[in-house]
Design an enzyme around this catalytic site. Sequence first.
Site, PDB file in Angstrom:
ATOM      1  NE  ARG A  28      -4.269  -1.363  -0.033  1.00 22.72           N
ATOM      2  CZ  ARG A  28      -4.369  -2.419  -0.822  1.00 22.72           C
ATOM      3  NH1 ARG A  28      -3.333  -2.775  -1.568  1.00 22.72           N
ATOM      4  NH2 ARG A  28      -5.489  -3.126  -0.872  1.00 22.72           N
TER       5      ARG A  28
ATOM      6  CG  ASP B 249       0.938  -2.339  -8.705  1.00 22.02           C
ATOM      7  OD1 ASP B 249       0.881  -1.841  -9.851  1.00 22.02           O
ATOM      8  OD2 ASP B 249       0.032  -3.063  -8.235  1.00 22.02           O
TER       9      ASP B 249
ATOM     10  CD  GLU C 156      -3.150   3.194  -5.166  1.00 25.76           C
ATOM     11  OE1 GLU C 156      -3.845   2.222  -5.502  1.00 25.76           O
ATOM     12  OE2 GLU C 156      -1.961   3.082  -4.814  1.00 25.76           O
TER      13      GLU C 156
ATOM     14  CG  HIS D  39      -3.319  -0.785  -6.982  1.00 26.54           C
ATOM     15  ND1 HIS D  39      -3.456  -0.131  -5.784  1.00 26.54           N
ATOM     16  CD2 HIS D  39      -3.435  -2.114  -6.688  1.00 26.54           C
ATOM     17  CE1 HIS D  39      -3.654  -1.013  -4.813  1.00 26.54           C
ATOM     18  NE2 HIS D  39      -3.639  -2.220  -5.335  1.00 26.54           N
TER      19      HIS D  39
END
Length: 341
Positions: free
Chosen positions: A236, A260, A265, A299
């Site tokens: 995260r 990622d 985000e 992500h």
Amino acid sequence: MAFKIIAYGVEPYEEHLYSELNKYGFELTLVNDLLTADNGDLAKGYDGVLLFVNCLADRANLEKFNDYGINYVFTRTAGFNHIDLQAAADLGIKVARVPAYSPNAIAELAVYLGTALLRHTVYTTARTSKLNFTVTETNFSHEVHKITVGIVGTGHIGCVEAELYKGLGAKLLGYDIFQSDFAKKLVEFKELDELLAESDIVSLHLPYFPGKNENFVGEDFIGKMKDGAILINTARGELIDEAAVVKAIKSGKLEGFGADVLTDEARFFGKDFSDGTEFPDATIKELIELYPKVLITPHVAAMTDVAVSNMISTSYDNFNAAIKGESLGRAEVELPEPAKK
């Protein structure tokens, strides 16, 4: 009458799986957009809501769902920090997740980011894409079987990553509060400071607990890392202080950073700023501009056929069990005590 589910954040290319895996005959509505402050009213008339990462399941939306008579707000992700658990408890809304959908999907991306930075492949292919075939000092790289990889968080994903690196011959170190017998077969457990000092690649697989472990990786953490190490985060974004990473990349303390996930985000993942639209975070923009020492994916670690299928099918199982009043086991998210009125 069929149980009606509205699913937010469904990409067009995965829509067919929702129908193909619908063994319980749910009535489905698929929404391409994530749940936001503006589209919660689409859930009116439904019995359950199915979320994805970065959906805004805040108190306002949960209160709206409660007004619509919705008792089930589930997420097809392992993480659930996008859901206001206190609000869910206060409103009597059950919350469930998908504890494990494909550890391989996340672990494979973590290994790819780590090895790409280790061998400087993105640096090199970026140059050859511009017809520059000269070799530079940067191309002089380490081999995986000669390095040490430190895995912080040795649950399912961390263990799969350890297996993958083990197959490449790397030495594996691990840090976790809970040291499973399976993990002990793969990694040598160390105290965190020892792991950081000895590892050439440090990979994070920790859950994020709002208000408890924000900026777990900051200047102090990075300062304890081996000079020239690589940091990978597929857990995260909130675990990382991006400003500290920028500083470490610029100073050479870190050789590279792959992620990622990024802090908050939802502000930019899924959006296109290539037309010159102002980017909402100057620090993260500066971080991204350190490419190819910094590799960011939006992500997408779980965007594989296996992972997405497991997310959907397990979510359907969760709804079916909840409707029948059966135990959801590890899928059920423990809620805090309702606030006193």
